[in-house]
Design an enzyme around this catalytic site. Structure first.
Site, PDB file in Angstrom:
ATOM      1  N   LYS A  56      44.876  42.505  21.935  1.00 30.66           N
ATOM      2  CA  LYS A  56      46.309  41.868  21.553  1.00 30.66           C
ATOM      3  C   LYS A  56      47.028  41.947  20.845  1.00 30.66           C
ATOM      4  O   LYS A  56      47.845  42.133  19.888  1.00 30.66           O
ATOM      5  CB  LYS A  56      46.554  41.758  22.996  1.00 30.66           C
ATOM      6  CG  LYS A  56      46.309  41.872  24.385  1.00 30.66           C
ATOM      7  CD  LYS A  56      46.527  43.457  24.086  1.00 30.66           C
ATOM      8  CE  LYS A  56      47.617  42.964  25.183  1.00 30.66           C
ATOM      9  NZ  LYS A  56      47.195  45.039  25.837  1.00 30.66           N
ATOM     10  N   TYR A  64      40.222  39.498  25.286  1.00 28.43           N
ATOM     11  CA  TYR A  64      40.765  40.237  25.870  1.00 28.43           C
ATOM     12  C   TYR A  64      42.148  40.340  24.854  1.00 28.43           C
ATOM     13  O   TYR A  64      43.189  40.822  23.981  1.00 28.43           O
ATOM     14  CB  TYR A  64      41.101  40.114  27.144  1.00 28.43           C
ATOM     15  CG  TYR A  64      42.335  40.775  27.350  1.00 28.43           C
ATOM     16  CD1 TYR A  64      42.839  42.246  27.665  1.00 28.43           C
ATOM     17  CD2 TYR A  64      43.855  39.776  27.753  1.00 28.43           C
ATOM     18  CE1 TYR A  64      44.207  42.786  27.737  1.00 28.43           C
ATOM     19  CE2 TYR A  64      44.603  40.498  28.376  1.00 28.43           C
ATOM     20  CZ  TYR A  64      45.017  41.558  28.006  1.00 28.43           C
ATOM     21  OH  TYR A  64      46.230  41.596  28.286  1.00 28.43           O
ATOM     22  N   HIS A  65      42.496  38.984  24.785  1.00 30.90           N
ATOM     23  CA  HIS A  65      43.449  38.524  23.759  1.00 30.90           C
ATOM     24  C   HIS A  65      43.581  38.514  22.935  1.00 30.90           C
ATOM     25  O   HIS A  65      44.702  39.357  22.397  1.00 30.90           O
ATOM     26  CB  HIS A  65      43.709  36.930  24.584  1.00 30.90           C
ATOM     27  CG  HIS A  65      44.534  36.708  25.808  1.00 30.90           C
ATOM     28  ND1 HIS A  65      43.256  35.701  26.704  1.00 30.90           N
ATOM     29  CD2 HIS A  65      45.364  36.903  26.345  1.00 30.90           C
ATOM     30  CE1 HIS A  65      43.651  35.982  27.694  1.00 30.90           C
ATOM     31  NE2 HIS A  65      45.472  36.457  27.727  1.00 30.90           N
ATOM     32  N   ASN A 124      48.316  34.267  42.285  1.00 30.97           N
ATOM     33  CA  ASN A 124      48.004  34.954  43.740  1.00 30.97           C
ATOM     34  C   ASN A 124      46.813  34.542  44.022  1.00 30.97           C
ATOM     35  O   ASN A 124      46.176  34.489  45.153  1.00 30.97           O
ATOM     36  CB  ASN A 124      47.175  36.272  43.445  1.00 30.97           C
ATOM     37  CG  ASN A 124      49.023  37.133  42.562  1.00 30.97           C
ATOM     38  OD1 ASN A 124      49.702  36.623  42.940  1.00 30.97           O
ATOM     39  ND2 ASN A 124      49.104  38.166  42.154  1.00 30.97           N
ATOM     40  N   SER A 164      40.559  35.047  24.041  1.00 32.15           N
ATOM     41  CA  SER A 164      39.579  35.664  24.629  1.00 32.15           C
ATOM     42  C   SER A 164      39.451  36.843  23.659  1.00 32.15           C
ATOM     43  O   SER A 164      40.200  37.572  22.913  1.00 32.15           O
ATOM     44  CB  SER A 164      40.001  35.523  25.925  1.00 32.15           C
ATOM     45  OG  SER A 164      40.365  36.927  26.541  1.00 32.15           O
ATOM     46  N   THR A 211      50.660  39.976  25.520  1.00 36.85           N
ATOM     47  CA  THR A 211      50.471  38.521  26.231  1.00 36.85           C
ATOM     48  C   THR A 211      50.640  37.238  25.769  1.00 36.85           C
ATOM     49  O   THR A 211      50.809  37.071  24.233  1.00 36.85           O
ATOM     50  CB  THR A 211      48.710  38.454  26.976  1.00 36.85           C
ATOM     51  OG1 THR A 211      48.409  37.748  26.950  1.00 36.85           O
ATOM     52  CG2 THR A 211      48.086  39.510  25.422  1.00 36.85           C
ATOM     53  N   TYR A 240      40.683  25.242  37.848  1.00 39.16           N
ATOM     54  CA  TYR A 240      39.732  24.350  36.055  1.00 39.16           C
ATOM     55  C   TYR A 240      39.551  23.358  35.876  1.00 39.16           C
ATOM     56  O   TYR A 240      41.151  23.328  35.914  1.00 39.16           O
ATOM     57  CB  TYR A 240      40.045  26.062  36.016  1.00 39.16           C
ATOM     58  CG  TYR A 240      39.613  27.812  36.439  1.00 39.16           C
ATOM     59  CD1 TYR A 240      38.892  26.995  37.305  1.00 39.16           C
ATOM     60  CD2 TYR A 240      39.424  28.568  35.845  1.00 39.16           C
ATOM     61  CE1 TYR A 240      38.262  28.551  38.155  1.00 39.16           C
ATOM     62  CE2 TYR A 240      39.179  29.350  36.206  1.00 39.16           C
ATOM     63  CZ  TYR A 240      38.530  29.866  37.613  1.00 39.16           C
ATOM     64  OH  TYR A 240      38.269  30.698  38.200  1.00 39.16           O
TER      65      TYR A 240
END
Length: 288
Positions: free
Chosen positions: A80, A76-77, A135, A74, A39, A150
């Site tokens: 990675k 999650y990041h 999306n 985050s 990512t 945001y």
């Protein structure tokens, strides 16, 4: 970023899972070429150009090419980033060959294969957890919900069509890295700010007779809302990537898709419900 249990699961699943794959390659198929879908979020939003994986630095009269600094945004990041470090180490230590595809934000839902039959249609996330900006905006426009920008909306990222995601993975597989090489490609085709995406969806919606409004909502994330962003992305182009750039016709297609299935949209999922700062130990239930 929902709660402790989700953060732990994400890091364990990604980091330990990737480690298991690396050991499997070493044990059973050392010539295997590992392609990791990473990512662009690994880099964060530095105030200098983002290179493709490596940066050449001169410091106190000495020069070296080093891994580009990571400022993940985050858990999650961060997982990675840990994956990237583990893969890079095994390339050096074991001679594994690997390609890290640092992917931008994906939009769209159709590929040549899914077009073959309606039942092959992809999932289309629009919620505050898994839904990506473009999306989400298309679904919001389709159901008459204001577009949820945001904060200031200057957050800029690299974006790509889902068809280009497939094309990039195919190109990486067809052109493998060399033994001991940890190769990094930045996988996106265009850069947009959130405000720019909102303006594009508003314009496309008007052509379809939609009354599209935009609102600024408190940013649930911890991120710069106005910043410099210029990321390099030439290596996949050099391998033959033919990008599907964001066009009026593509936006019309996504909007028409969202309108067609708008009766399936649960509007309770649209507003963000997960706060980066309020994450805690106690398990949190997310409305479904």
């Amino acid at each position: 970023m929902i709660d402790r249990s989700r953060a732990v699961f994400t890091q364990h699943n990604n980091v330990i899972g990737t480690l298991n794959v690396l050991f499997a390659i070493k044990e059973f198929q050392e010539e295997c070429h590992l392609v990791k879908l990473g990512t662009m979020g690994e880099y964060g939003t530095p105030n200098i150009d983002i290179e493709e994986g490596y940066i050449t630095i001169t410091h106190n009269g000495r020069t070296d090419t080093l891994p580009y600094p990571k400022q993940a945004s985050s858990f999650y990041h961060l997982s990675k980033v840990h994956d990237s470090n583990n893969i890079a180490f095994t390339c050096k230590a074991w001679g594994i060959r690997a390609t890290d595809l640092n992917q931008g934000v994906v939009y769209g839902m159709r590929t040549d294969e899914t077009e073959m039959h309606e039942e092959l249609c992809n999932r289309f996330d629009y919620d505050g957890v898994f839904g990506t900006a473009l999306n989400r905006f298309c679904v919001q426009a389709a159901v008459g919900h204001p577009l949820t920008v945001y904060g200031k909306g200057g957050q800029t990222r690299g974006y790509l069509d889902i068809r280009d995601t497939v094309q990039c993975v195919e190109l990486a597989i067809a052109n493998p890295a060399n033994p001991s090489e940890f190769r990094v490609f930045n996988q996106f085709t265009e850069q947009f700010s959130v405000n720019e995406l909102a303006a594009l969806v508003t314009k496309a919606g008007m052509k379809l007779g939609l009354d599209v409004k935009t609102i600024s909502v408190p940013n649930p994330r911890v991120e710069a809302e106005e910043h410099y962003y210029n990321a390099k992305h030439t290596k996949l182009i050099e391998l033959g990537l033919k990008p599907h750039l964001l066009s009026d016709s593509l936006l019309d297609s996504i909007l028409n898709f969202a309108i067609k299935y708008k009766d399936r949209v649960d509007q309770r999922q649209i507003m963000p419900s997960v706060s980066w700062k309020k994450i805690g130990v106690k398990p949190k239930t997310v409305t479904v």
